[in-house]
Design an enzyme around this catalytic site. Structure first.
Site, PDB file in Angstrom:
ATOM      1  N   LYS A  22      -3.782 -47.023  32.488  1.00  0.00           N
ATOM      2  CA  LYS A  22      -3.813 -45.671  31.891  1.00  0.00           C
ATOM      3  C   LYS A  22      -3.397 -45.742  30.424  1.00  0.00           C
ATOM      4  CE  LYS A  22      -0.173 -42.809  32.311  1.00  0.00           C
ATOM      5  NZ  LYS A  22       0.363 -42.225  31.078  1.00  0.00           N
ATOM      6  N   ASN A  23      -2.281 -46.421  30.144  1.00  0.00           N
ATOM      7  CA  ASN A  23      -1.713 -46.388  28.793  1.00  0.00           C
ATOM      8  C   ASN A  23      -2.463 -47.258  27.807  1.00  0.00           C
ATOM      9  OD1 ASN A  23       0.038 -44.523  29.693  1.00  0.00           O
ATOM     10  ND2 ASN A  23       1.816 -45.883  29.795  1.00  0.00           N
ATOM     11  N   CYS A 123       8.203 -32.907  26.839  1.00  0.00           N
ATOM     12  CA  CYS A 123       7.735 -32.918  28.228  1.00  0.00           C
ATOM     13  C   CYS A 123       8.982 -33.085  29.097  1.00  0.00           C
ATOM     14  CB  CYS A 123       6.730 -34.046  28.448  1.00  0.00           C
ATOM     15  SG  CYS A 123       7.506 -35.655  28.449  1.00  0.00           S
ATOM     16  N   ARG A 128      10.243 -36.002  22.836  1.00  0.00           N
ATOM     17  CA  ARG A 128       9.076 -36.765  22.405  1.00  0.00           C
ATOM     18  C   ARG A 128       8.602 -36.412  20.977  1.00  0.00           C
ATOM     19  NH1 ARG A 128       6.535 -38.359  27.352  1.00  0.00           N
ATOM     20  NH2 ARG A 128       5.488 -40.027  26.192  1.00  0.00           N
ATOM     21  N   ASP A 313       8.991 -47.202  32.228  1.00  0.00           N
ATOM     22  CA  ASP A 313       8.046 -46.619  33.190  1.00  0.00           C
ATOM     23  C   ASP A 313       8.228 -47.148  34.603  1.00  0.00           C
ATOM     24  OD1 ASP A 313       5.218 -46.386  30.878  1.00  0.00           O
ATOM     25  OD2 ASP A 313       7.057 -45.232  31.110  1.00  0.00           O
ATOM     26  N   ARG A 405      -2.268 -38.091  37.314  1.00  0.00           N
ATOM     27  CA  ARG A 405      -2.425 -38.454  35.905  1.00  0.00           C
ATOM     28  C   ARG A 405      -2.381 -39.976  35.731  1.00  0.00           C
ATOM     29  NH1 ARG A 405       1.714 -35.949  32.263  1.00  0.00           N
ATOM     30  NH2 ARG A 405       0.316 -36.979  30.813  1.00  0.00           N
TER      31      ARG A 405
HETATM   32  C1  EPZ Z   1       4.213 -44.501  25.602  1.00  0.00           C
HETATM   33  O1  EPZ Z   1       4.707 -43.224  25.246  1.00  0.00           O
HETATM   34  C2  EPZ Z   1       3.708 -44.371  27.036  1.00  0.00           C
HETATM   35  N1  EPZ Z   1       2.633 -43.382  27.088  1.00  0.00           N
HETATM   36  C3  EPZ Z   1       4.853 -43.947  27.951  1.00  0.00           C
HETATM   37  O2  EPZ Z   1       4.356 -43.939  29.288  1.00  0.00           O
HETATM   38  C4  EPZ Z   1       5.972 -44.987  27.862  1.00  0.00           C
HETATM   39  O3  EPZ Z   1       7.056 -44.571  28.636  1.00  0.00           O
HETATM   40  C5  EPZ Z   1       6.405 -45.139  26.393  1.00  0.00           C
HETATM   41  O4  EPZ Z   1       5.261 -45.484  25.573  1.00  0.00           O
HETATM   42  C6  EPZ Z   1       7.459 -46.236  26.221  1.00  0.00           C
HETATM   43  O5  EPZ Z   1       6.957 -47.453  26.683  1.00  0.00           O
HETATM   44  C7  EPZ Z   1       1.383 -43.753  26.713  1.00  0.00           C
HETATM   45  O6  EPZ Z   1       1.149 -44.876  26.303  1.00  0.00           O
HETATM   46  C8  EPZ Z   1       0.320 -42.703  26.821  1.00  0.00           C
HETATM   47  P1  EPZ Z   1       7.276 -44.182  22.340  1.00  0.00           P
HETATM   48  P2  EPZ Z   1       5.102 -42.920  23.690  1.00  0.00           P
HETATM   49  O7  EPZ Z   1       6.696 -43.599  21.108  1.00  0.00           O
HETATM   50  O8  EPZ Z   1       4.190 -43.667  22.786  1.00  0.00           O
HETATM   51  C9  EPZ Z   1      10.983 -42.007  20.325  1.00  0.00           C
HETATM   52  C10 EPZ Z   1       3.999 -43.095  31.434  1.00  0.00           C
HETATM   53  O9  EPZ Z   1       4.768 -42.790  32.362  1.00  0.00           O
HETATM   54  N2  EPZ Z   1      10.028 -41.589  19.282  1.00  0.00           N
HETATM   55  O10 EPZ Z   1       7.283 -45.678  22.500  1.00  0.00           O
HETATM   56  O11 EPZ Z   1       5.207 -41.456  23.531  1.00  0.00           O
HETATM   57  C11 EPZ Z   1      10.703 -41.350  21.668  1.00  0.00           C
HETATM   58  O12 EPZ Z   1      11.308 -40.078  21.738  1.00  0.00           O
HETATM   59  C12 EPZ Z   1       4.341 -42.697  30.017  1.00  0.00           C
HETATM   60  O13 EPZ Z   1       2.928 -43.737  31.583  1.00  0.00           O
HETATM   61  C13 EPZ Z   1      10.525 -40.945  18.142  1.00  0.00           C
HETATM   62  O14 EPZ Z   1      11.714 -40.729  18.007  1.00  0.00           O
HETATM   63  O15 EPZ Z   1       6.551 -43.562  23.619  1.00  0.00           O
HETATM   64  C14 EPZ Z   1      11.299 -42.331  22.642  1.00  0.00           C
HETATM   65  O16 EPZ Z   1      12.692 -42.097  22.717  1.00  0.00           O
HETATM   66  C15 EPZ Z   1       5.643 -41.931  29.928  1.00  0.00           C
HETATM   67  N3  EPZ Z   1       9.643 -40.564  17.188  1.00  0.00           N
HETATM   68  C16 EPZ Z   1      11.073 -43.695  21.973  1.00  0.00           C
HETATM   69  O17 EPZ Z   1      10.798 -43.413  20.587  1.00  0.00           O
HETATM   70  C17 EPZ Z   1       8.292 -40.805  17.296  1.00  0.00           C
HETATM   71  O18 EPZ Z   1       7.535 -40.443  16.372  1.00  0.00           O
HETATM   72  C18 EPZ Z   1       9.880 -44.466  22.523  1.00  0.00           C
HETATM   73  O19 EPZ Z   1       8.760 -43.609  22.523  1.00  0.00           O
HETATM   74  C19 EPZ Z   1       7.820 -41.445  18.458  1.00  0.00           C
HETATM   75  C20 EPZ Z   1       8.697 -41.836  19.439  1.00  0.00           C
END
Ligand code: EPZ
Length: 427
Positions: A22-23, A123, A128, A313, A405
């Site tokens: 998915k990701n 969410c 996020r 995850d 999803r």
């Molecule tokens: C991706 O989300 C995945 N989703 C998530 O999977 C996964 O948990 C996550 O990466 C971490 O591995 C998809 O790929 C569609 P991040 P993403 O940006 O990109 C902070 C699932 O269950 N952050 O790596 O949104 C954020 O708040 C889903 O399949 C900022 O502060 O995750 C978090 O604490 C859930 N500012 C940390 O970084 C930003 O601009 C990591 O988030 C972006 C992120």
């Protein structure tokens, strides 16, 4: 809304086919925006989020054609073509349903010189933010404006230029947006502290297949030499390491013996190592991962962190498994601030879990008892399914749209290895 009903107590035995990730799919789909030639993606999982992303791309003028897949097939082939974009706006009503829509921001900006995307908002698992996405695009010359719940990005007159992006926090999505923008920026971009998840490697490989020039793939330092244009390609989506890890937990929690077919163990080292520490048996034979367990699992301490460490995850799924371990486990969630929504639901089934700040102390109990429970987010839903597979009696999981999803035909895959599980439409 559908429910899933499980009658617990069955050992799972047999083979589970692993679908496309998915990701990875959600970051490969927007790559179609980067060229006016066809991009064909193979092994796309049949998931609500993939369908939703396809509809968003249609809204932007991208044609999507699904090649004939028989109903019994897992995954499908989709050919996308962004011959001429008809819009550069990703509207609120689409983005609010799927926050991964933010991944059209970079490609739209790179292709059309502008993009207007509704802010995804938070969410269930956290607020996020997307500040790192925006800083990355600004480093490439974009002007960013936030108005009325939308982010608007505009390229400078001379077009985007390569720059230096240094992420203070590892972010998968921000790394993806930065990559999909830099590939069409004039000059060279260096990304430091880039995410190293396998899905990022998949994205880089797809972009290279489309003609991009990227060095350091798989490392935390990526160097991208921008091109004037990219061309079409055919690319196969990697197998889903989180789906595979989730079904590995199903085998371990039920004391079963399951072959995960089509998985890539190299993407799952931290997950499989942790499974072995709980006492499960793991054997890798090519693209088949055999997972079995007998007797009570052992407690372990887990701290989630960016790849290659233990993935956030998989935290909820391991918590369900450790709820029955022979001792006390401590889980620490370092990525998201609210990823324990599954705890009160597991507690309804008899689990003994205390959350303090970012840590959860899981005291193993002798048994879980089936109960009506509610899914709150994608991976929390899977932890409830896992608990239901081993609980005494019947478990009803409601709001299973969360599951749809991220897990392709979950009940079919589990029925095929002996689970007593069915989906019922709610009255
Ligand atoms: C991706 O989300 C995945 N989703 C998530 O999977 C996964 O948990 C996550 O990466 C971490 O591995 C998809 O790929 C569609 P991040 P993403 O940006 O990109 C902070 C699932 O269950 N952050 O790596 O949104 C954020 O708040 C889903 O399949 C900022 O502060 O995750 C978090 O604490 C859930 N500012 C940390 O970084 C930003 O601009 C990591 O988030 C972006 C992120």
């Amino acid at each position: 809304m559908d429910k899933i009903i499980i009658k617990g107590g069955r050992r799972l035995e047999g083979r589970i086919p692993i679908s496309g990730a998915k990701n990875s799919a959600l970051t490969l789909l927007p790559c179609a925006l980067l060229t006016d030639e066809p991009l064909t993606l193979r092994n796309l999982p049949r998931l609500a989020d993939v369908d939703g992303f396809g509809h968003l791309l249609n809204q932007l003028g991208v044609s999507t054609m699904i090649e004939g897949a028989r109903p019994e097939d897992f995954g499908r082939v989709m050919t996308l073509r962004a011959g001429r974009l008809t819009s550069t706006v990703a509207p609120y009503d689409m983005v609010r349903k799927m926050r991964a829509s933010i991944l059209v921001l970079g490609p739209l900006l790179a292709r059309a010189g502008e993009a207007t995307v509704s802010l995804p908002g938070g969410c269930a698992i956290g607020n996020r933010p997307i500040d790192l996405h925006l800083k990355a695009l600004e480093a490439l010359g974009a002007e960013i404006e936030l108005t009325a719940g939308y982010v608007r990005a505009v390229a400078p007159k001379g077009g985007l230029r390569g720059g230096h992006i240094n992420f203070p926090v590892v972010s998968v999505g921000a790394t993806e947006n930065a990559l999909m923008t830099a590939v069409l920026a004039k000059g060279t971009t260096v990304i430091d502290n880039a995410a190293r998840e396998p899905e990022i490697v998949d994205l880089c490989r797809c972009l290279v297949a489309m003609g991009a020039s990227i060095e350091g793939i798989g490392s935390e330092k990526l160097t991208i030499h921008g091109k004037d244009r990219l061309h079409g390609a055919t690319y196969r989506v990697m197998p889903d390491r989180i789906e595979a890890g989730s079904y590995a937990c199903a085998a371990a929690i039920t004391g079963g013996s399951v072959d995960l077919v089509g998985a890539n163990a190299e993407d799952m080292t931290a997950i499989l190592d942790m499974l072995v520490q709980t006492g499960a048996h793991v054997e890798v034979k090519g693209d088949v991962i055999h997972v079995s367990a007998s007797g009570r699992l052992k407690p372990v301490n887990i701290s989630t962190a960016p790849y290659p460490a233990f993935p956030t995850d998989m935290q909820a799924q391991f918590m369900a498994m450790l709820a029955l371990a022979d001792g006390v486990s401590v889980l620490t969630e370092t990525i998201f601030e609210n990823r324990y929504m599954h705890v009160p639901e597991l507690a309804r089934m008899g689990a003994d879990i205390q959350v303090t700040g970012r840590s959860a102390v899981v005291r193993g109990v002798d048994k879980l008892v089936g109960a009506p429970v509610m899914a709150t987010d994608l991976r929390a839903s899977m932890s409830l399914i896992l608990a239901g597979l081993v609980a005494e009696g019947e478990t009803q999981v409601s709001r299973v749209y969360h599951l749809d999803r991220g897990y392709e035909r979950l009940e079919e895959k589990l029925q095929a290895v002996g689970a007593d599980i069915e989906r019922v439409g709610s009255d």
